[in-house]
Design an enzyme around this catalytic site. Structure first.
Site: not given
Length: 484
Positions: A31-32, A70, A127, A324-325
């Site tokens: 994540d992130d 997300c 998510h 995810d980004h």
């Protein structure tokens, strides 16, 4: 406590794998995670385990997610299709499946499940960790990904439920009001003092069990850090306490209309009255804590890779690490995601196939998250479902010089296309931004007014791929000279 998303009892059509001995798959979702890693050339970051994975597989220098949030990003990766822009995108899809299961293309795990794989999700893969909706994520009122997982697990431990673990700090501290939770924290304790330690422990247990099975498996492990709040065991902070951080590139808020925002997700936490845009020392502390979280997650990746080797699974396993980004660390005066700038949309993607060609060589090809689904199908010898928007990356895995194609991303009110040279952003009212990545200005100087032909050409490609994302009458507006 482990929260499990139950699977509806529905007979699935089984397909025959094209391989006599299908490979196992480990998908690690982080994540992130921006490309703030050693293998991406960031020399102050300690990420030895992810770097090792990179050296053994294919690292994609220019991987772009479909959305800087997300839920929508994971929707695209897990379905191989462009889709809604919000965090509840998969729940919208689930409601369609519940009404008519045959009307929706199977998700990636559902497709592998239909083709004879045991599919396990643990941690934050979709998510909602644990895969269930409701005000509290342990409330079993709607399954986020029907038909997809044989087990959907979320070890919550002292955080009580998946929602608590998702935004948890050390030793069970759960977020009530964000303003009452510190934006970063260091705790001198074990890895299990934070939720990712429990997720990794659960994943290791699953690997031990799956290694004894004759059935191929698809194991997806979702690690939460470096998502806010930035909390990690103290030993992961030590390398960053005195390190000199690189300069923040393009730290100013753009002076023209953009996808800039006020960093609302970050600013709602307790910051002790400090603002990283005006307080350089505070900004550096935020960056150090982010880095500590990256190294903490890298350690979890190392534990997974070590167990694969110990169990003798590495020769028959495809391993993927996917972010995810991205996440802004002060670029464009943003601290967070949710923009359509490069920092939000570019994230790590590393694929280690069973037989690596020229391992460790990075490819510059532009690729998208939706490409992962068809890629894993081809690597596993499965047929690729019709109606996927993505393209297999096997050509780039076999030869890093093979070019990719441009990447589409979107938010609730804008759509963007990233080519080798340009990024075009189109707002819902037709306003456009065009940035030249061959220029030192990068995404700071809007060239839309002086390059209308490039705007039109790129907008036509957006219309071909995601026509619903373009504002009504866009080309009429542009041709009249009012779109910039």
């Amino acid at each position: 406590m482990i929260h499990r998303g139950s699977i509806p009892a529905l007979l699935l059509l089984c397909h025959v794998s094209l391989l006599s001995s299908p490979p196992n798959i480990l998908l690690i979702c982080v994540d992130d995670l921006r490309p703030e890693l050693g293998c991406y050339g960031v020399d102050y970051i300690h990420s030895p385990n992810i770097d090792l994975l990179s050296s053994e597989g294919r690292t994609f220098a220019n991987h772009y997610v479909q959305a800087p949030t997300c839920g929508a990003s994971r929707y695209a990766m897990l379905t191989g299709t462009y889709g809604p822009a919000g965090n509840h995108a998969l729940f919208e899809r689930a409601r369609k499946i519940n009404k008519n299961p045959g009307a929706v293309v199977p998700s990636m795990p559902a497709w592998f499940r239909q083709n004879g794989y045991e599919t396990i999700s643990i941690g934050k893969v979709s998510h909602h960790p644990g895969g269930l909706g409701g005000n509290d994520w342990d409330e079993e009122n709607l399954l986020e990904m029907p038909l997809s997982w044989d087990q959907n697990l979320m070890p919550s431990g002292m955080w009580d439920h998946p929602r608590g673990a998702m935004h948890g700090l050390a030793n069970g501290e759960k977020r009530g009001k964000a303003s009452e939770m510190d934006v970063y924290q260091v705790f001198d304790g074990p890895d299990t003092a934070y939720p990712d330690g429990l997720i990794t422990n659960g994943a290791l247990e699953e690997l031990d069990r799956l290694a004894q099975s004759d059935k191929p498996f698809f194991l997806a492990v979702g690690l939460i850090r470096p998502h806010l709040p930035f909390g990690a065991p103290a030993r992961y902070m030590q390398p960053y306490e005195k390190v000199e951080l690189p300069e923040i590139l393009y730290p100013d808020k753009p002076n023209h209309r953009t996808t800039w925002h006020r960093s609302g997700e970050f600013m709602k936490y307790n910051r002790w009255g400090r603002d990283p845009n005006s307080d350089e020392g505070f900004g550096e502390e935020v960056r150090r804590h982010y880095a500590a979280c990256v190294t903490y997650v890298d350690a979890q990746v190392g534990r997974l890779l070590n167990r694969i080797e110990t169990l003798g699974l590495e020769e028959d396993m495809i391993v993927v690490l996917w972010g995810d980004h991205g996440w802004h660390l002060g670029e464009h005066a943003i601290w967070g995601k949710h923009s359509l700038f490069e920092e939000s949309l570019r994230s790590p993607l590393i694929i280690r196939p069973i037989d690596s060609q020229s391992p460790g060589v990075m490819t510059e090809a532009i690729v998208e998250s939706i490409d992962l689904y068809p890629t894993l199908c081809e690597l596993a010898g499965l047929p690729i479902p019709d109606s996927l928007d993505g393209h297999s990356l096997v050509p780039q895995i076999e030869d890093p010089e093979v070019p990719g194609q441009s990447a589409v991303s979107y938010s609730g009110s804008q759509v963007t296309l990233r080519s080798d040279q340009y990024r075009l952003i189109i707002h819902k009212d037709g306003y456009t931004e065009l940035y030249d990545h061959h220029s030192t200005d990068k995404e700071t100087k809007n060239l839309a007014q002086i390059a209308p032909e490039t705007v039109t050409q790129m907008a036509l490609e957006i219309r071909e791929r995601v026509p619903e994302k373009l504002p009504t009458g866009f080309f009429k507006t542009v041709n009249s000279g009012n779109g910039n």
